[in-house]
Design a protein around this motif. Structure first.
Motif, mmCIF file in Angstrom:
data_model
loop_
_atom_site.group_PDB
_atom_site.id
_atom_site.type_symbol
_atom_site.label_atom_id
_atom_site.label_comp_id
_atom_site.label_asym_id
_atom_site.label_seq_id
_atom_site.Cartn_x
_atom_site.Cartn_y
_atom_site.Cartn_z
ATOM 1 N N ILE A 107 0.831 -1.198 0.000
ATOM 2 C CA ILE A 107 0.000 0.000 0.000
ATOM 3 C C ILE A 107 0.870 1.253 0.000
ATOM 4 O O ILE A 107 0.566 2.240 -0.680
ATOM 5 C CB ILE A 107 -0.962 -0.019 1.199
ATOM 6 C CG1 ILE A 107 -2.030 -1.119 1.007
ATOM 7 C CG2 ILE A 107 -1.633 1.338 1.398
ATOM 8 C CD1 ILE A 107 -2.910 -1.342 2.211
ATOM 9 N N GLU A 108 1.958 1.222 0.746
ATOM 10 C CA GLU A 108 2.876 2.359 0.777
ATOM 11 C C GLU A 108 3.498 2.600 -0.600
ATOM 12 O O GLU A 108 3.574 3.737 -1.084
ATOM 13 C CB GLU A 108 3.970 2.114 1.812
ATOM 14 C CG GLU A 108 4.885 3.293 2.070
ATOM 15 C CD GLU A 108 4.224 4.387 2.910
ATOM 16 O OE1 GLU A 108 4.707 5.539 2.846
ATOM 17 O OE2 GLU A 108 3.240 4.098 3.621
ATOM 18 N N LEU A 109 3.933 1.511 -1.264
ATOM 19 C CA LEU A 109 4.516 1.627 -2.600
ATOM 20 C C LEU A 109 3.504 2.198 -3.585
ATOM 21 O O LEU A 109 3.814 3.103 -4.376
ATOM 22 C CB LEU A 109 4.994 0.253 -3.078
ATOM 23 C CG LEU A 109 6.257 -0.313 -2.419
ATOM 24 C CD1 LEU A 109 6.432 -1.781 -2.808
ATOM 25 C CD2 LEU A 109 7.479 0.491 -2.828
ATOM 26 N N TRP A 110 2.285 1.663 -3.554
ATOM 27 C CA TRP A 110 1.255 2.110 -4.481
ATOM 28 C C TRP A 110 0.839 3.553 -4.213
ATOM 29 O O TRP A 110 0.653 4.339 -5.136
ATOM 30 C CB TRP A 110 0.042 1.194 -4.392
ATOM 31 C CG TRP A 110 0.229 -0.133 -5.069
ATOM 32 C CD1 TRP A 110 0.956 -0.387 -6.191
ATOM 33 C CD2 TRP A 110 -0.342 -1.380 -4.657
ATOM 34 N NE1 TRP A 110 0.875 -1.732 -6.507
ATOM 35 C CE2 TRP A 110 0.086 -2.352 -5.589
ATOM 36 C CE3 TRP A 110 -1.161 -1.768 -3.606
ATOM 37 C CZ2 TRP A 110 -0.294 -3.696 -5.495
ATOM 38 C CZ3 TRP A 110 -1.535 -3.103 -3.511
ATOM 39 C CH2 TRP A 110 -1.102 -4.054 -4.445
ATOM 40 N N ILE A 118 -4.786 3.116 0.019
ATOM 41 C CA ILE A 118 -3.861 3.684 -0.968
ATOM 42 C C ILE A 118 -4.121 5.182 -1.116
ATOM 43 O O ILE A 118 -3.194 5.985 -1.227
ATOM 44 C CB ILE A 118 -4.016 2.965 -2.321
ATOM 45 C CG1 ILE A 118 -3.564 1.505 -2.182
ATOM 46 C CG2 ILE A 118 -3.209 3.667 -3.408
ATOM 47 C CD1 ILE A 118 -3.907 0.638 -3.377
ATOM 48 N N GLY A 119 -5.404 5.565 -1.093
ATOM 49 C CA GLY A 119 -5.747 6.983 -1.177
ATOM 50 C C GLY A 119 -5.204 7.785 -0.003
ATOM 51 O O GLY A 119 -4.738 8.919 -0.168
ATOM 52 N N LEU A 120 -5.235 7.190 1.194
ATOM 53 C CA LEU A 120 -4.707 7.871 2.376
ATOM 54 C C LEU A 120 -3.202 8.093 2.250
ATOM 55 O O LEU A 120 -2.687 9.176 2.562
ATOM 56 C CB LEU A 120 -5.017 7.049 3.633
ATOM 57 C CG LEU A 120 -6.498 6.962 4.026
ATOM 58 C CD1 LEU A 120 -6.688 5.921 5.128
ATOM 59 C CD2 LEU A 120 -7.023 8.319 4.492
ATOM 60 N N VAL A 121 -2.493 7.070 1.791
ATOM 61 C CA VAL A 121 -1.042 7.204 1.601
ATOM 62 C C VAL A 121 -0.750 8.226 0.507
ATOM 63 O O VAL A 121 0.158 9.063 0.634
ATOM 64 C CB VAL A 121 -0.413 5.844 1.253
ATOM 65 C CG1 VAL A 121 1.071 6.008 0.921
ATOM 66 C CG2 VAL A 121 -0.580 4.868 2.409
#
Length: 322
Positions: free
Chosen positions: A44-47, A83-86
């Protein structure tokens, strides 16, 4: 070597051979977690970071229409929402001014962690989404759609997301969708859903992206080669050390009649070689490479292969040399 008569019937060959299916995408994630020991937070961090980078390329600060670099990020309760939050966090680092609308927060600890990180960076959260569309148009430069992902049944979308989609269909500012535009079936192009200006595909473009005509990015240069080979993803090459790739179809222009004649296309038959075989033998190297795509009627067309094609970035069409 396969053969395709030009033009094919409504692009059926393309529809069945290109794009990552919903089932394959889920299976790839399972293998990454189970066999390769990737962590969900890691992916998720990468995306999320890649999505933020894609937005900076599509909408650089200097090109925004409003004085303040405001961005509205709409997050769902599942992985796309995380993913949106990151993505929002990285946009804040990149000097944008994101605001998050997160109507149904997940109880998952990882999702909560990402939420707290945004709150600690003083990213504001909306308590409601204005139903007056002009208020959204006036307040923000663009909207990031990180609501509904692969796991959502597009035929049974419930509130509050069904109402949000109605609003998004009416706004005039650009929409950027993460992986699968909300409301779309991952395996079928949408007929009446939202129309994003930018699509950011994760790992590999999904089948629903075959008809997408906007700016298209591919994020996720981390897939092990064995997985790429097993699922026949045939991903395009990234430049240098980039982890983000813009898929272009601007090179897919109609060939002139003289070009067709010079290439022997007047017979109406072209030959297709998959990347697993193309360029790996003497015969393949002697063939002229072309890009394959579809026009808005669904018929095939051929264009000079200058850059990867949005609709089919991993496929090459070769015309026998005369």
């Amino acid at each position: 070597m396969g053969k395709l008569t030009f033009p094919p019937e409504r692009g059926d060959w393309l529809r069945h051979e290109c794009g990552n299916s919903k089932g394959d995408a889920a299976a790839i994630e399972t293998e990454l977690f189970r066999d390769y020991r990737f962590g969900q937070q890691q992916l998720i961090e990468l995306w999320g970071q890649a999505c933020a980078l894609a937005i900076t390329k599509a909408y650089p600060l200097s090109a925004l229409s409003k004085k303040q670099p405001t961005v509205l990020v709409i997050c769902g309760p599942d992985q796309n929402g995380s993913i949106g939050l990151v993505c929002a966090r990285y946009l804040r680092i990149f000097d944008y001014e994101p605001t998050i609308y997160h109507p149904k927060r997940s109880s998952h600890s990882l999702h909560q962690d990402f939420t707290i990180q945004c709150e600690k960076m003083d990213i504001p959260f909306l308590s409601y989404l204005p139903t007056e569309v002009q208020l959204i148009n006036d307040a923000y430069n663009l909207v990031i759609d990180a609501m509904l992902g692969l796991e959502v049944d597009s035929s049974n979308i419930k509130e509050p997301y069904s109402g949000i989609l109605v609003t998004l269909k009416q706004i005039k500012i650009p929409i950027v969708s993460v992986d699968v535009p909300s409301g779309w079936d991952a395996d079928e192009p949408s007929q009446d859903g939202i129309i994003p200006e930018v699509l950011i595909s994760l790992m590999a473009p999904k089948k629903c992206a075959l008809n997408f005509s906007g700016k298209h990015f591919l994020a996720g240069r981390f897939l092990p080669y064995d997985i790429q080979k097993k699922y026949e993803l045939n991903l395009p090459d990234y430049a240098g050390t980039d982890c983000l790739l813009e898929l272009r179809d601007s090179s897919c222009n109609w060939l002139s009649s003289s070009e067709k004649s010079a290439l022997g296309l007047d017979s109406g038959t072209i030959f297709i070689i998959s990347p697993q075989t193309s360029g790996r033998g003497r015969e393949a190297k002697q063939l002229q490479s072309f890009c394959y795509s579809r026009d808005n009627t669904g018929f095939a067309r051929i264009g000079n292969y200058l850059s990867p094609c949005t609709l089919c970035p991993w496929m090459e069409i070769h015309v026998p040399a005369r």
